[in-house]
Design a protein around this motif. Structure first.
Motif, PDB file in Angstrom:
ATOM      1  N   VAL A  99       0.857  -1.193   0.000  1.00  0.00           N
ATOM      2  CA  VAL A  99       0.000   0.000   0.000  1.00  0.00           C
ATOM      3  C   VAL A  99       0.888   1.236   0.000  1.00  0.00           C
ATOM      4  O   VAL A  99       1.862   1.315   0.734  1.00  0.00           O
ATOM      5  CB  VAL A  99      -0.933   0.012   1.222  1.00  0.00           C
ATOM      6  CG1 VAL A  99      -1.744   1.300   1.253  1.00  0.00           C
ATOM      7  CG2 VAL A  99      -1.858  -1.200   1.196  1.00  0.00           C
TER       8      VAL A  99
ATOM      9  N   ASP B  33      -3.278   0.368  -3.538  1.00  0.00           N
ATOM     10  CA  ASP B  33      -2.430  -0.766  -3.868  1.00  0.00           C
ATOM     11  C   ASP B  33      -2.355  -0.888  -5.387  1.00  0.00           C
ATOM     12  O   ASP B  33      -2.896  -0.067  -6.129  1.00  0.00           O
ATOM     13  CB  ASP B  33      -2.939  -2.057  -3.212  1.00  0.00           C
ATOM     14  CG  ASP B  33      -4.350  -2.438  -3.651  1.00  0.00           C
ATOM     15  OD1 ASP B  33      -4.851  -1.844  -4.638  1.00  0.00           O
ATOM     16  OD2 ASP B  33      -4.953  -3.315  -3.017  1.00  0.00           O
TER      17      ASP B  33
ATOM     18  N   HIS C  49     -14.549  -1.418  -6.662  1.00  0.00           N
ATOM     19  CA  HIS C  49     -13.356  -2.118  -6.169  1.00  0.00           C
ATOM     20  C   HIS C  49     -12.886  -1.509  -4.856  1.00  0.00           C
ATOM     21  O   HIS C  49     -12.581  -2.229  -3.896  1.00  0.00           O
ATOM     22  CB  HIS C  49     -12.245  -2.039  -7.215  1.00  0.00           C
ATOM     23  CG  HIS C  49     -11.010  -2.774  -6.836  1.00  0.00           C
ATOM     24  ND1 HIS C  49     -10.946  -4.153  -6.775  1.00  0.00           N
ATOM     25  CD2 HIS C  49      -9.772  -2.326  -6.488  1.00  0.00           C
ATOM     26  CE1 HIS C  49      -9.734  -4.523  -6.406  1.00  0.00           C
ATOM     27  NE2 HIS C  49      -9.005  -3.438  -6.223  1.00  0.00           N
TER      28      HIS C  49
ATOM     29  N   ARG D 132     -14.143  -4.056  -2.214  1.00  0.00           N
ATOM     30  CA  ARG D 132     -13.037  -5.001  -2.111  1.00  0.00           C
ATOM     31  C   ARG D 132     -11.827  -4.457  -1.348  1.00  0.00           C
ATOM     32  O   ARG D 132     -11.010  -5.227  -0.861  1.00  0.00           O
ATOM     33  CB  ARG D 132     -12.586  -5.448  -3.505  1.00  0.00           C
ATOM     34  CG  ARG D 132     -13.621  -6.259  -4.261  1.00  0.00           C
ATOM     35  CD  ARG D 132     -13.117  -6.582  -5.659  1.00  0.00           C
ATOM     36  NE  ARG D 132     -14.037  -7.450  -6.373  1.00  0.00           N
ATOM     37  CZ  ARG D 132     -13.994  -8.787  -6.350  1.00  0.00           C
ATOM     38  NH1 ARG D 132     -13.050  -9.387  -5.651  1.00  0.00           N
ATOM     39  NH2 ARG D 132     -14.872  -9.508  -7.023  1.00  0.00           N
ATOM     40  N   ARG D 133     -11.711  -3.143  -1.271  1.00  0.00           N
ATOM     41  CA  ARG D 133     -10.568  -2.540  -0.585  1.00  0.00           C
ATOM     42  C   ARG D 133     -11.012  -1.502   0.451  1.00  0.00           C
ATOM     43  O   ARG D 133     -10.460  -0.402   0.514  1.00  0.00           O
ATOM     44  CB  ARG D 133      -9.623  -1.870  -1.600  1.00  0.00           C
ATOM     45  CG  ARG D 133      -8.982  -2.815  -2.612  1.00  0.00           C
ATOM     46  CD  ARG D 133      -8.025  -3.777  -1.923  1.00  0.00           C
ATOM     47  NE  ARG D 133      -7.244  -4.538  -2.887  1.00  0.00           N
ATOM     48  CZ  ARG D 133      -7.642  -5.675  -3.440  1.00  0.00           C
ATOM     49  NH1 ARG D 133      -8.835  -6.188  -3.109  1.00  0.00           N
ATOM     50  NH2 ARG D 133      -6.880  -6.315  -4.302  1.00  0.00           N
TER      51      ARG D 133
ATOM     52  N   LEU E 150      -8.547   0.509   2.618  1.00  0.00           N
ATOM     53  CA  LEU E 150      -7.763   1.617   2.081  1.00  0.00           C
ATOM     54  C   LEU E 150      -8.439   2.967   2.308  1.00  0.00           C
ATOM     55  O   LEU E 150      -7.839   4.006   2.030  1.00  0.00           O
ATOM     56  CB  LEU E 150      -7.536   1.426   0.578  1.00  0.00           C
ATOM     57  CG  LEU E 150      -6.712   0.203   0.160  1.00  0.00           C
ATOM     58  CD1 LEU E 150      -6.646   0.113  -1.360  1.00  0.00           C
ATOM     59  CD2 LEU E 150      -5.305   0.270   0.754  1.00  0.00           C
TER      60      LEU E 150
END
Length: 204
Positions: free
Chosen positions: A7, A82, A139, A143-144, A147
């Motif tokens: 990251v 990422d 996403h 999924r992230r 972050l």
């Protein structure tokens, strides 16, 4: 606090994205050419003949500007990125970079044979761009979520994605309508621009 492995900060991604978007939005003006001073017609007539260029310029400028606003909003939510986020962002920038070409194509062929195909290409470029942007948002939000700078409530995540999900089918419709007349494609693009320019309703 050290960032997790893989990251990185978003500073360079934001700077690169802003640069690409700025170049794309600047290239739009290249189709607003000064008419030749050949004396065959008045300057007023020559300027009036460029109306497809003015129209395509305004629509595409607003569209890219709105993409930048929404991209800025997405970047503000991120504490880091990422490789998957960087890759999707790069694909989005690739799509944005081609919009000046499709805008020029639309302006050139709007009122002559080939206008229907130009309208389909124009709408398809926005369809693909909006679909990639939606994929990037989904996403990040689904999924992230680690972050994000701060957790986003599930209801707010759904609202963001629902709003973004309206664009691809709308641009698909714009492309299909372009098979009848390019002016319907432009009408749908104008409506989409106004919708996203208005911003989301409070609480929704």
């Amino acid at each position: 606090m050290a960032a997790p492995a893989g990251v990185m900060g978003t500073g360079r991604m934001e700077a690169f994205s802003d640069g690409v978007i700025a170049v794309a939005i600047t290239l739009l003006v290249l189709d607003l050419r000064v008419p030749d001073a050949d004396g065959a017609r008045s300057l007023a007539d020559a300027l009036g003949a460029l109306w497809p260029n003015y129209l395509a310029y305004v629509i595409s400028f607003l569209a890219i500007g709105i993409i930048w606003i929404n991209h800025h909003t997405l970047m503000r939510r991120l504490a880091g990125a990422d490789r998957s986020v960087l890759a999707l962002n790069l694909v989005l920038l690739m799509c944005i970079a081609v919009l000046p070409f499709t805008t020029s194509l639309m302006a050139t062929y709007l009122d002559v044979p080939g206008g229907r195909l130009a309208a389909v290409v124009y709408a398809t470029a926005f369809l693909v761009t909006s679909a990639v942007f939606l994929a990037l948002e989904a996403h990040v939000l689904l999924r992230r979520p680690h972050l994000l700078r701060a957790p986003l409530p599930a209801g707010e995540r759904r609202a963001v994605l629902r709003r973004g999900a309206l664009a691809p089918p709308a641009y698909l419709l714009a492309g299909l309508l372009g098979l009848a007349t390019p002016y319907l494609t432009l009408a749908v693009c104008v409506l989409m621009g106004l919708f996203y320019l208005a911003g989301p309703r409070r609480g929704g």
